[in-house]
Design an enzyme around this catalytic site. Structure first.
Site, PDB file in Angstrom:
ATOM      1  N   HIS A 109       0.626  -1.267  -0.152  1.00 27.02           N
ATOM      2  CA  HIS A 109      -0.058   0.017  -0.022  1.00 27.02           C
ATOM      3  C   HIS A 109       0.887   1.346   0.157  1.00 27.02           C
ATOM      4  O   HIS A 109       2.014   1.575   0.516  1.00 27.02           O
ATOM      5  CB  HIS A 109      -1.068  -0.029   1.363  1.00 27.02           C
ATOM      6  CG  HIS A 109      -0.152  -0.136   2.722  1.00 27.02           C
ATOM      7  ND1 HIS A 109       0.023  -1.438   2.877  1.00 27.02           N
ATOM      8  CD2 HIS A 109       0.078   0.650   3.485  1.00 27.02           C
ATOM      9  CE1 HIS A 109       0.788  -1.239   4.112  1.00 27.02           C
ATOM     10  NE2 HIS A 109       0.694  -0.093   4.430  1.00 27.02           N
ATOM     11  N   HIS A 111       0.868   5.288   1.102  1.00 27.78           N
ATOM     12  CA  HIS A 111       0.393   6.153   2.144  1.00 27.78           C
ATOM     13  C   HIS A 111       0.273   7.688   1.431  1.00 27.78           C
ATOM     14  O   HIS A 111       1.254   7.919   0.922  1.00 27.78           O
ATOM     15  CB  HIS A 111       1.103   6.212   3.530  1.00 27.78           C
ATOM     16  CG  HIS A 111       1.441   5.139   4.276  1.00 27.78           C
ATOM     17  ND1 HIS A 111       0.716   4.801   5.356  1.00 27.78           N
ATOM     18  CD2 HIS A 111       2.074   4.087   4.105  1.00 27.78           C
ATOM     19  CE1 HIS A 111       0.821   3.696   6.074  1.00 27.78           C
ATOM     20  NE2 HIS A 111       1.837   3.282   5.339  1.00 27.78           N
TER      21      HIS A 111
HETATM   22  P1  5GP Z   1       2.195   0.015   7.168  1.00 31.05           P
HETATM   23  O1  5GP Z   1       2.775  -0.038   8.646  1.00 31.05           O
HETATM   24  O2  5GP Z   1       2.050  -1.549   6.843  1.00 31.05           O
HETATM   25  O3  5GP Z   1       2.932   0.833   6.358  1.00 31.05           O
HETATM   26  O4  5GP Z   1       0.609   0.590   7.105  1.00 31.05           O
HETATM   27  C1  5GP Z   1      -0.537   0.312   7.710  1.00 31.05           C
HETATM   28  C2  5GP Z   1      -1.412   1.278   7.642  1.00 31.05           C
HETATM   29  O5  5GP Z   1      -2.630   0.445   7.974  1.00 31.05           O
HETATM   30  C3  5GP Z   1      -1.181   1.764   8.897  1.00 31.05           C
HETATM   31  O6  5GP Z   1      -1.033   3.288   8.921  1.00 31.05           O
HETATM   32  C4  5GP Z   1      -2.381   1.505   9.781  1.00 31.05           C
HETATM   33  O7  5GP Z   1      -3.011   2.887  10.464  1.00 31.05           O
HETATM   34  C5  5GP Z   1      -3.342   1.191   8.886  1.00 31.05           C
HETATM   35  N1  5GP Z   1      -4.377   0.202   9.316  1.00 31.05           N
HETATM   36  C6  5GP Z   1      -4.184  -0.634  10.297  1.00 31.05           C
HETATM   37  N2  5GP Z   1      -5.293  -1.642  10.115  1.00 31.05           N
HETATM   38  C7  5GP Z   1      -6.354  -0.818   9.639  1.00 31.05           C
HETATM   39  C8  5GP Z   1      -7.695  -1.101   9.701  1.00 31.05           C
HETATM   40  O8  5GP Z   1      -8.343  -2.037   9.990  1.00 31.05           O
HETATM   41  N3  5GP Z   1      -8.189  -0.112   8.470  1.00 31.05           N
HETATM   42  C9  5GP Z   1      -7.796   0.869   7.816  1.00 31.05           C
HETATM   43  N4  5GP Z   1      -8.509   1.704   7.377  1.00 31.05           N
HETATM   44  N5  5GP Z   1      -6.610   1.201   8.085  1.00 31.05           N
HETATM   45  C10 5GP Z   1      -5.825   0.284   8.939  1.00 31.05           C
END
Ligand code: 5GP
Length: 146
Positions: A109, A111
């Protein structure tokens, strides 16, 4: 180490896979045949959006060219909407590969965070108000230009 495949195996039960399967709710900003954009539930700034491919990719190493292209096109649409809704130029585009980098959800993903890099909130810590997220998603969705 292979450079064309992520180290981790894709887990079909990750939270974003469940969203794509329609098993858990989210605040949608935009969707097309290859991508989905929705509000981050623990935003690092107001209006934090995530863009995901409809491909089982753990991180950048797994991303297929057609999805890499599609996700960037969706990111451009979302960023344009964020600039309008929040009347600001600065949008941080961030993407973490691997737990060592801080990745917490193992479905690729991007951001998109309306913020200065110097003012980002903590990563995935504070849950936002659900009604506020719904309102922001609606505002952003209304400004997406195909
Ligand atoms: P990563 O750490 O993998 O780069 O980012 C994962 C993102 O997913 C984080 O910014 C976190 O806040 C978001 N996130 C985690 N669980 C959920 C969820 O259940 N729903 C949504 N909409 N975002 C989530």
């Amino acid at each position: 180490m292979s450079q064309t495949q992520s180290i981790a195996t894709y887990d079909d039960n990750n939270i974003f896979a469940k969203m794509l399967d329609g098993d858990i709710p989210y605040h949608k900003v935009y969707e097309d045949d290859k991508t989905l954009a929705f509000m981050d539930i623990m935003p690092q700034a107001k209006g934090h959006v995530l863009v995901i491919p409809k491909q089982k990719a753990v991180d950048l190493a797994d991303l297929e060219p057609e999805y890499a292209s599609a996700i960037l096109m969706t990111a451009k649409k979302v960023m344009a909407a964020q600039r309008q809704v929040f009347a600001r130029e600065g949008i941080v585009q961030m993407q973490l590969n691997g737990s060592e980098a801080g990745q917490t959800v193992f479905h690729y993903h991007i951001h998109l965070i309306p913020s200065s890099i110097h003012e980002l909130g903590r990563h995935a810590v504070t849950q936002a108000d659900n009604a506020e997220l719904a309102k922001l998603a609606q505002q952003l969705a209304g400004k997406i230009i195909e």
